[in-house]
Design an enzyme around this catalytic site. Structure first.
Site, PDB file in Angstrom:
ATOM      1  N   LYS A  66       0.831  -1.204   0.000  1.00 30.69           N
ATOM      2  CA  LYS A  66       0.000   0.000   0.000  1.00 30.69           C
ATOM      3  C   LYS A  66       0.870   1.261   0.000  1.00 30.69           C
ATOM      4  CE  LYS A  66      -3.890   2.137   2.461  1.00 30.69           C
ATOM      5  NZ  LYS A  66      -4.878   1.974   3.544  1.00 30.69           N
ATOM      6  N   SER A 141      -9.189   3.270   2.284  1.00 39.61           N
ATOM      7  CA  SER A 141      -8.048   3.739   1.508  1.00 39.61           C
ATOM      8  C   SER A 141      -7.229   2.598   0.879  1.00 39.61           C
ATOM      9  CB  SER A 141      -7.124   4.572   2.395  1.00 39.61           C
ATOM     10  OG  SER A 141      -6.646   3.835   3.500  1.00 39.61           O
ATOM     11  N   SER A 165     -10.664   1.235   6.413  1.00 39.06           N
ATOM     12  CA  SER A 165      -9.927   1.110   5.160  1.00 39.06           C
ATOM     13  C   SER A 165      -9.496  -0.301   4.810  1.00 39.06           C
ATOM     14  CB  SER A 165      -8.695   2.021   5.185  1.00 39.06           C
ATOM     15  OG  SER A 165      -9.085   3.370   5.221  1.00 39.06           O
TER      16      SER A 165
END
Length: 432
Positions: A66, A141, A165
């Protein structure tokens, strides 16, 4: 595409060539229009690394980290133009754990600017699209991670979860996402880990077994308990406090049929929201304060401005009041006569990717950029484990149910996910 556990077994036994796996992975990413995996490393370098993978439980497995997590030698932008060319010299804890386990880091998964808002778009890499409907958001996210898993671009993916997220994008992409007990996955030794335990890294996967496999890598102290039959309480829309798009509750209720019983809300949702928004804004402002110059602010999106302006106006009394509400919720949650509570993982289905966020759900206006995600706050506020389990589709868009347990009971959630997946293997479905 096979599951990660089977693939890793084949790699370890020599039944699958890691170099061929790398080439296939890079080809699939190159052929994808989702914009899920970004900042890819040089192909020849990756193929050379795949020829001699490091040993470990993830040996030879291509993974993208990520874009909020630092990766040595790989561009890490946090989704912000100020860091468009930023290349860290050292790995953060997640990247270090993956490399140490033998994974080959190929690049990054896309994320919104500093992870704010559950819609993955930023001015550096653009928007990540949903593989089930490319006109829709992939969530966030960890939206790049969720989309890459669903589209079979990656076998495993890490993510992080401050406000859902690891759960919202899992629901919207028809995969599993686990927000672990806060502190189970090691974090960078910065800031105060006790005062504001809001965010944690965690795993995403297409099967519960794969989810646990990655959790063991990210959290070496994790130990699985024997399966048990926890009592589950279904909180639905929290007594009407959380607006829901039509179809969300019906899917979750059908998936929980025979597993859960309705329970009354143990606390006012408005109190949880008050506590959450204060503590979140305070934490974000403390993180942003060293960066907040006029030039940085001018390059930042409205959501970050909103958090910073709120955070810089907070007083000690505000933070103390929010902490007291959180403590009350923690006590009430522990006193509930169920072991697990269940809520939808999201209040709406994936929305139009050209929007910043939905302005209303079920006719109820959303008054902030993240109000439409309020259903994830009960777990995030007190740092307890929560998992998103796929529950099916409504007009071809997936949804998930959120199961929340007490601290340290992460394995209970994985066992429940296995049970639900065995009964209705929605996550086996592949987007076209």
């Amino acid at each position: 595409m096979t599951d990660a556990a089977s693939l890793l077994s084949d790699l370890a036994a020599g039944r699958h060539d890691p170099r061929a796996l790398m080439a296939d992975t890079l080809d699939r990413i190159a052929g994808s229009d989702l914009n899920a995996v970004v900042s890819l490393r040089n192909r020849d370098d990756l193929l050379a690394e795949a020829s001699h993978p490091r040993p470990g439980p993830l040996s030879g497995l291509p993974m993208a980290v990520k874009d909020l997590a630092d990766t040595a030698g790989i561009r890490t932008t946090y989704g912000h133009p100020t860091f468009a060319d930023h290349v860290p010299t050292a790995d953060g804890p997640t990247a270090a754990a993956l490399r140490g386990a033998g994974a080959i880091l190929i690049g990054k998964t896309n994320t919104p600017e500093f992870g704010l808002g559950s819609h993955t778009f930023n001015s550096v890499h653009g928007t990540t699209l949903n593989p089930w409907d490319r006109t829709r958001s992939a969530g966030g996210s960890s939206g790049g991670a969720g989309a890459a898993l669903a589209a079979r671009l990656l076998h495993l993916a890490d993510g992080s979860d401050m406000m859902g997220s690891l759960r919202n994008p899992a629901a919207w992409n028809n995969v599993f996402g686990l927000r672990p007990t806060h502190g189970l996955v090691p974090s960078a030794p910065v800031g105060d880990p006790v005062l504001h335990p809001l965010s944690t890294d965690g795993p995403m996967a297409r099967t519960p077994d794969d989810l646990e496999l990655l959790l063991r890598v990210l959290a070496p102290s994790y130990r699985a308990d024997a399966p048990r039959a926890p009592r589950i309480g279904w909180l639905a829309d929290w007594g009407g406090a959380y607006p829901m798009e039509e179809g969300v509750l019906a899917l979750c209720e059908a998936a929980l049929d025979g597993l859960a019983d309705p329970v009354a809300p143990p606390m006012k949702a408005s109190d949880l929201w008050t506590s959450w928004t204060i503590l979140r804004s305070f934490a974000i402002w403390q993180k942003m304060k060293p960066l907040w110059t006029d030039a940085f602010a001018a390059a930042s999106k409205p959501a970050l401005h909103w958090e910073v302006e709120r955070g810089r106006m907070l007083t000690l009394d505000d933070v103390t009041r929010a902490s007291a509400i959180r403590a009350t919720w923690a006590r009430r949650f522990d006193a509930m006569e169920v072991d697990v509570i269940a809520l939808p993982s999201a209040q709406c289905f994936a929305f139009d990717a050209t929007l910043d966020w939905p302005d209303a759900i079920g006719g109820v206006p959303m008054d902030t950029y993240h109000r439409w995600m309020e259903v994830v706050v009960p777990a995030s506020l007190i740092g307890v484990p929560a998992i998103s389990v796929p529950v099916g589709f409504h007009h071809d868009l997936p949804m998930g149910v959120q199961l929340i347990a007490r601290r340290g009971r992460d394995s209970d959630l994985i066992h429940l996910a296995r049970r639900m997946h065995a009964a209705r293997p929605w996550a086996d479905r592949v987007p076209s």
